[in-house]
Design an enzyme around this catalytic site. Sequence first.
Site, mmCIF file in Angstrom:
data_model
loop_
_atom_site.group_PDB
_atom_site.id
_atom_site.type_symbol
_atom_site.label_atom_id
_atom_site.label_comp_id
_atom_site.label_asym_id
_atom_site.label_seq_id
_atom_site.Cartn_x
_atom_site.Cartn_y
_atom_site.Cartn_z
ATOM 1 N N CYS A 124 0.695 -1.364 0.282
ATOM 2 C CA CYS A 124 0.260 -0.157 0.135
ATOM 3 C C CYS A 124 0.609 1.129 -0.477
ATOM 4 C CB CYS A 124 -0.902 -0.068 0.983
ATOM 5 S SG CYS A 124 -0.168 -0.375 2.826
ATOM 6 N N GLY A 125 2.384 0.599 -0.721
ATOM 7 C CA GLY A 125 2.790 2.557 -0.839
ATOM 8 C C GLY A 125 3.480 2.068 0.213
#
Length: 359
Positions: A124-125
């Site tokens: 998720c970055g």
Amino acid sequence: MSCSHLSTAWSSSALASTSTRRRASTGSSSSLVVRCSLRDLRNRIDSVRNTQKITEAMKLVAAAKVRRAQEAVVSSRPFSEALVEVLYNMNQEIQSEDIDLPLTRQRAVKRVAIVVLTGERGLCGAFNNNVLKKAEARMEDLRQLGVDYTVISVGKKGNAYFQRRDYIPTERFLELAGIPTVKDSQAICDLIYSLFVAEEVDKVELVYSKFVNLVRSDPIIQTLLPMSPKGEICDVNGICVDATEDELFKLTTKEGKLTVEREKIKIEMQPFSPVVQFEQDPVQILDALLPLYLNSQILRALQESLASELAARMSAMSSATDNAIDLRKNLSMVYNRRRQAKITGEILEIVAGADALSG
């Protein structure tokens, strides 16, 4: 150069800007193709295609989960509105009294409990890293002020982070399963309530990622305890949000793309009827309402954090899909050039052989 090295080189160029990627693909394709067989290239193209399908599926799953998180926020609104309305009216009844409630007691801050909300998974970055950096910065501020602190970690990623750092005092590790429920928020609420009332901590702060839109979420710090008698939740700078104001995010589509609309809602408060009588003292009723309101605020933060995590995962998977498309396109170009060169070489050999025989 092996074909694995080739894919790595093209992946690096795909992460760059479009113009840089084009220059890299044009300038390095000839030197990379020579040492990579056609079979290896076909395998790499198939591998990238499969990766693209996986990232597209993960993006769609994250989008579906964002919708479910939105539905959870909407379904909890009637209770929250009723609770805020009763809380507001109770304050109107006792606003002239000097009340002393456990959750509103102000005292000298010697020890702070920091509740850190992180995600349960990765991919998720920079979502989890941003929240943890915000928490670390707050810890450093408290150390410079000479204030002790303890951490309550919520989420597998935060748990793993703090478990690897023994020098950070940790009170409890908690995990969530799926969409946050009242049971999850109640576990956190009971823990911080007992710590604050027992005077083991003098202040409770919440670090989480506030959902803004599908490509942005802001890590923020809010003061959970002590609360104001009106039930306001304030940040570390003392800026409070009125209990009668709320925000609702809606995941919609615009021009074929997913987008988020935020709607700020002002709850209209209706005063109690003059004939309403309280069997208990209003202060006792308010004392029972504040923990419920605290629980609802924690649940709200959990839902915002989950929405931010899912939006970050959607964005990360979208970027991974775009990179996979670019990588497959560039590899296909290299493959076609290499295949054409091989076919041309074979034709030249046939023609040369035919000329030799005829001569």
